[in-house]
Write an enzyme that holds these catalytic residues in place. Sequence first.
Site, PDB file in Angstrom:
ATOM      1  N   CYS A  96       2.470  80.031  16.824  1.00  0.00           N
ATOM      2  CA  CYS A  96       3.276  79.157  15.967  1.00  0.00           C
ATOM      3  C   CYS A  96       2.461  78.537  14.840  1.00  0.00           C
ATOM      4  CB  CYS A  96       3.926  78.064  16.801  1.00  0.00           C
ATOM      5  SG  CYS A  96       2.778  77.190  17.897  1.00  0.00           S
ATOM      6  N   GLU A 133       2.563  69.521  26.075  1.00  0.00           N
ATOM      7  CA  GLU A 133       2.300  69.382  24.635  1.00  0.00           C
ATOM      8  C   GLU A 133       2.957  68.115  24.088  1.00  0.00           C
ATOM      9  OE1 GLU A 133       1.911  73.896  23.247  1.00  0.00           O
ATOM     10  OE2 GLU A 133       3.997  73.325  23.488  1.00  0.00           O
TER      11      GLU A 133
HETATM   12 ZN   LIG Z   1       1.735  75.494  16.809  1.00  0.00          ZN
END
Ligand SMILES: [Zn+2]
Length: 647
Positions: free
Chosen positions: A402, A310
């Site tokens: 998230c 990420e």
């Molecule tokens: Zn996220």
Amino acid sequence: MIATQTRAAGPVNTTASPRAIWKTLRAGAVTLVGGIWEKRQRVNRDHSLPHGHKMLEQAGNFEDLRIAAGLSDAQYRGPLYMDSDLYKWVEAACFEIARRPSDELAALVEGAVALIEAAQQDDGYLNSYYQVVAPERRWTEFDHGHELYCAGHLIQAAVAHRRATGSDRLLAVAIRFADHIDDRFGPGRGEAFCGHPEIEMALVELYRETRERRYLDLAGAFVDRRGYGWLGPAGRYNSSAYFQDRVPVRETTEVEGHAVRALYLAAGVADIYLETGEQVLLDSLGRQWHDMVTRKLYLTGGIGSRHLAEAFGKPYELPNELAYCETCAAIASIMWCWRMLQVTGESRFADLAERTLYNAVLSGISLDGELYFYVNPLADDGEPEHLHRGGPRRKPWHDCACCPPNVMRLFASLGHYTATRDDDGLQIHQYAAARIETELLSGTPVALRLDGAYPWDGAIRLTVEDADESTWTLSLRIPAWSSSTGPAEVKVNGQVVDATPGANGYLALQRLWRRGDLVELDLAMAPRLIEAHPWIESTRGCVALERGPLVYCIEQTDQSARVEDLAIDTSSPTTFMTRWQPDLLDGVHVVTLSGFEHDSSTWRDRLYRPLNQPYWGSRQPVEIAAIPYFAWANREPGAMRVWLPRA
Ligand SMILES: [Zn+2]
């Protein structure tokens, strides 16, 4: 003992921050009225927040805390940072209650607060995973354990709760935990810090709320300890850069590693600078920001190009279809920009916040407010199965959830990000239709109404609704995008005034303001074609379309030909047709332009062939219809592209 600080603040309160040259308004000073953002706030309130609560219940976030509190004997479910998503939802709901009261939401919040309170241990510790699943590993897994990360989200939720309700109940929980953390890991006590930054900005906000200096110093200690390889290389990502632990913060020259972590840390460091004024920190942030915007930023404002870890890629590594562009990373960028704007008073930070908000963030949620992207690619083939985490179809929730509550907390607090004040003026950063009622720091009361249909229309009208006939300065951001569409035009009470912005990008209108004074700001909204730096491999030979602050894309369902066969005619000045379609995608301006459809059938079963054939085969003129990028993937699945080949 909790000191009383102002209840009336949004997510960030820089009223007393020495290095904020522009300071935040009190909460409730800005009411978004009509327009795209009030609509999003309504959807957030009516759909996203209730849906989110239901999803947190279904996924086990609430149950995990019940187990920790001894109220359930179920099995722990989900990843070890489950608490953080619940805290973010509480924070979002508190911003919403502060914006507009809601008995239903307030009841859900108080239920969550009681549960959080019950789950806290006597020593102040609070983390359902480590209490239920792995008590023996408590405070031993700083790389991937997320304990301090979850604590940070608890603190932010608690500050929001206090500012929304005036109650110290959740703040008392957060303070007990913060004191526990300070006892264990405060300055001079060990070398620990969290693999996922977040607690840094939370602790600075806790300092702002309580004026307890220990919390600011603790945030500083967590920043100072990074950069010596304490966390890495270890674990599945095998890189100290992933954790922002390769280079000490003060020596950092670039953004690297996990994008959300990098920018949560940058926002936290900016918060520390706002309080301490340590120049070396600001210099470091300036270098990182420059690296990001000149080498690692998508046109949409999205960041973090790699699915692997990420992470930020190398300079110019910005693939379209394989773009990661996590919604949370875009939100982190807005948080960072918001703090840098207050430090510097420079429009480039509000410009990037605008680009990111309208494109990389707004794309992350469906128009109905109940489906979420995790990744936000700039091209897609329309196939439902993608690399991972949802790909081209938004999902009701994610195993790693998230992003959804992060969108909720940003949208519920959006008014906070539209304006600031200083001793003798008000600065307008985002042109959402709104009513602003505040006092300047000098005490001068100001009430202003901002009308218009931005981002669809460039006609922005600001009416002074209340003023005490004193002289003050109204500063208006002249968006960077407008420099290519024609000069902004400004009139005050019908009289044309020089609209050249200052070096900071803002047009400062200083005068004796009276009730009824009218400022007319007109920005040219002509669509424009954009080209990309030639070193970006994925966009070479391509152009993209923008109008106002919006990046456009083409979606298969609007085209008469396959998206893969389309190219834009740039041989002569492109003519655009813009039309407002109120029933399409909640109302959007569709931009139509001329291009070509190439006949790819001549390729038959070949992947490659000698160049002496015509490059594309034969081609037909065709109209190409583009919609705002944020609105894609709200209809039937199909291919999408932001960047199109030049014919
Ligand atoms: Zn996220």
